[in-house]
Design a protein around this motif. Structure first.
Motif, PDB file in Angstrom:
ATOM      1  N   ASP A   1       0.826  -1.202   0.000  1.00 44.67           N
ATOM      2  CA  ASP A   1       0.000   0.000   0.000  1.00 44.67           C
ATOM      3  C   ASP A   1       0.865   1.259   0.000  1.00 44.67           C
ATOM      4  O   ASP A   1       2.090   1.204   0.156  1.00 44.67           O
ATOM      5  N   HIS A   2       0.193   2.368  -0.140  1.00 41.92           N
ATOM      6  CA  HIS A   2       0.840   3.671  -0.006  1.00 41.92           C
ATOM      7  C   HIS A   2       1.446   3.763   1.407  1.00 41.92           C
ATOM      8  O   HIS A   2       0.745   3.659   2.403  1.00 41.92           O
ATOM      9  N   SER A   3       2.766   3.908   1.480  1.00 40.02           N
ATOM     10  CA  SER A   3       3.453   3.879   2.775  1.00 40.02           C
ATOM     11  C   SER A   3       4.610   4.872   2.774  1.00 40.02           C
ATOM     12  O   SER A   3       4.995   5.411   1.727  1.00 40.02           O
ATOM     13  N   LYS A   4       5.165   5.102   3.954  1.00 33.37           N
ATOM     14  CA  LYS A   4       6.366   5.943   4.056  1.00 33.37           C
ATOM     15  C   LYS A   4       7.297   5.359   5.121  1.00 33.37           C
ATOM     16  O   LYS A   4       6.862   4.736   6.093  1.00 33.37           O
ATOM     17  N   LEU A   5       8.594   5.562   4.878  1.00 33.29           N
ATOM     18  CA  LEU A   5       9.638   4.991   5.734  1.00 33.29           C
ATOM     19  C   LEU A   5      10.520   6.119   6.267  1.00 33.29           C
ATOM     20  O   LEU A   5      10.918   7.015   5.523  1.00 33.29           O
ATOM     21  N   LEU A   6      10.840   6.053   7.554  1.00 35.01           N
ATOM     22  CA  LEU A   6      11.750   7.023   8.167  1.00 35.01           C
ATOM     23  C   LEU A   6      12.970   6.289   8.719  1.00 35.01           C
ATOM     24  O   LEU A   6      12.840   5.393   9.557  1.00 35.01           O
TER      25      LEU A   6
END
Length: 406
Positions: free
Chosen positions: A336-341
């Motif tokens: 899915d639409h995700s973000k990583l830090l």
């Protein structure tokens, strides 16, 4: 009588002229000392002298006409430091000082810069002793010489500091070239990215990188060397070159980690080690393979499910042991639409008493929401800048984010 006074005045003026000429000729500190010693012994007929000067600590600058064993016994703090004016050395002084006649303190900017002990060569001479006769003049020329030496020392120190500053500025520029700038961060139809890099000093031990292997795969990493400053920066710069040479999509990550560990062990001291998070993302399969080598686990946030995952699988830090006992490679599909830090520990160690404290919970709250990556980074960097303003930054800070598009 008047004629003799004129002769004496001319004699002293000539000596001061010699001293000022020596200073203007930019003689070394050693040559100035020789000039000073020559004037005292040959011109003023002083028989004994000991000069103690303060730099970062008290040191013997000049000992002449007296046995070193005597001056070895002198303790500045207890024997001399209580005197702030010319003092006759009476029987009240410690016995090892009784071979001198006078103590002369030298001041610079309201602080005692030196103590000078003088004595006559012949204790039984007839008439006025040279030490008494020239006492005020000796104080004058001593001030001129000692302060000139101090000014030379401070000037030399300033030049050295300026040279170091320029070298550090150059090193900082070079190190910044190793960190991706805003324009080189990967941006395409599959992902967008943001980055931030702030060493605690001019240079530091943090590092992150992106490597576009091909049209399908992206490599990325973030690392942190234990410690700060030049030693950490040197290790990290060497590591960056090594990683760039070894990191490719065809080399399994566990094999890569063993190679990197050997390089770190070979190039750093026993007390230095490196934490690292490294990953490879395939745009087509949306598969992320990674290894976390004792680094703070990156945060993966799913916009659709609002779930947060911490990427922990991996091994011990690089350089901790000659061989890594076990390596666990993480595999995750980002459907899915995700973000990583990804970040270094400087981000969660902003602390200034009660003024500001950032821990993992606050970082997670700032990141784990449905804001896009750009706005998320504005929130994160706003807190970092506040920490810098409050003097709460205690370590290098690096972070980058990747937004995986739907």
């Amino acid at each position: 009588m008047i004629k003799q006074q004129v002769v004496n005045s001319k004699f002293k003026l000539d000596l001061i002229l010699k001293i000022t000429q020596a200073i203007n000729e930019n003689l070394s500190i050693e040559d100035l000392l020789k000039k000073y010693e020559s004037i005292l012994f040959n011109e003023l007929k002083i028989g004994k002298i000991a000069v103690f000067k303060f730099n970062s600590s008290w040191e013997r600058l000049l000992i002449s006409g007296i046995d070193n064993k005597i001056t070895d016994r002198i303790k500045i703090e207890t024997d001399l430091a209580s005197h702030d004016d010319i003092t006759y050395i009476s029987t009240d002084f410690p016995e090892h000082l009784c071979c001198f006649d006078f103590l002369i303190p030298v001041f610079h900017k309201n602080s005692v810069l030196a103590y000078i002990l003088i004595g006559d060569l012949d204790e039984e001479m007839e008439g006025m002793s040279p030490a008494i006769k020239h006492l005020s003049f000796i104080q004058t020329i001593s001030n001129i010489i000692i302060v000139a030496m101090e000014n030379k020392r401070m000037h030399r120190q300033l030049l050295a500091q300026e040279a170091i500053k320029k070298e550090m500025e150059l090193a900082s520029k070079i190190q910044n070239l190793l960190i991706p700038n805003h324009n080189s961060l990967p941006q395409n139809e599959y992902i967008s990215s943001q980055g931030y890099y702030q060493p605690h000093f001019e240079i530091g031990g943090d590092y992150y990188d992106f490597i576009n292997f091909n049209n399908q795969e992206l490599g990325f990493c973030i690392g942190d060397v234990s410690g700060k400053g030049i030693p950490a920066a040197l290790i990290m710069s060497n590591f960056q070159a090594t990683l760039r040479a070894l990191f490719n999509p065809d080399t399994p990550l566990d094999e890569l980690m063993n190679k990197l560990n050997k390089k770190v062990c070979d190039s750093s001291s026993d007390e230095k080690f490196l934490t690292l998070f490294i990953g490879v993302y395939n745009y087509t399969t949306r598969k992320l393979r990674y290894v976390n080598a004792s680094h703070h686990p990156p945060i993966l946030y799913n916009y659709k499910t609002k779930e947060t995952t911490h990427l922990k699988k991996g091994c011990i830090g690089l350089g901790m042991l000659d061989e890594i006992p076990a390596i666990s490679v993480g595999d995750i599909y980002i459907q899915d639409h995700s973000k990583l830090l990804c970040f270094t520990d400087g981000l969660i160690e902003l602390d200034k008493g009660d003024k500001m404290q950032i821990g993992m919970q606050l970082i997670s709250n700032l990141f784990s929401n449905n804001k896009n990556l750009h706005d998320t980074f504005l929130d994160l960097t706003r807190h970092i800048e506040l920490g810098k303003k409050n003097k709460a930054v205690v370590d290098d800070i690096s972070l980058f984010g990747i937004e995986f598009k739907a």
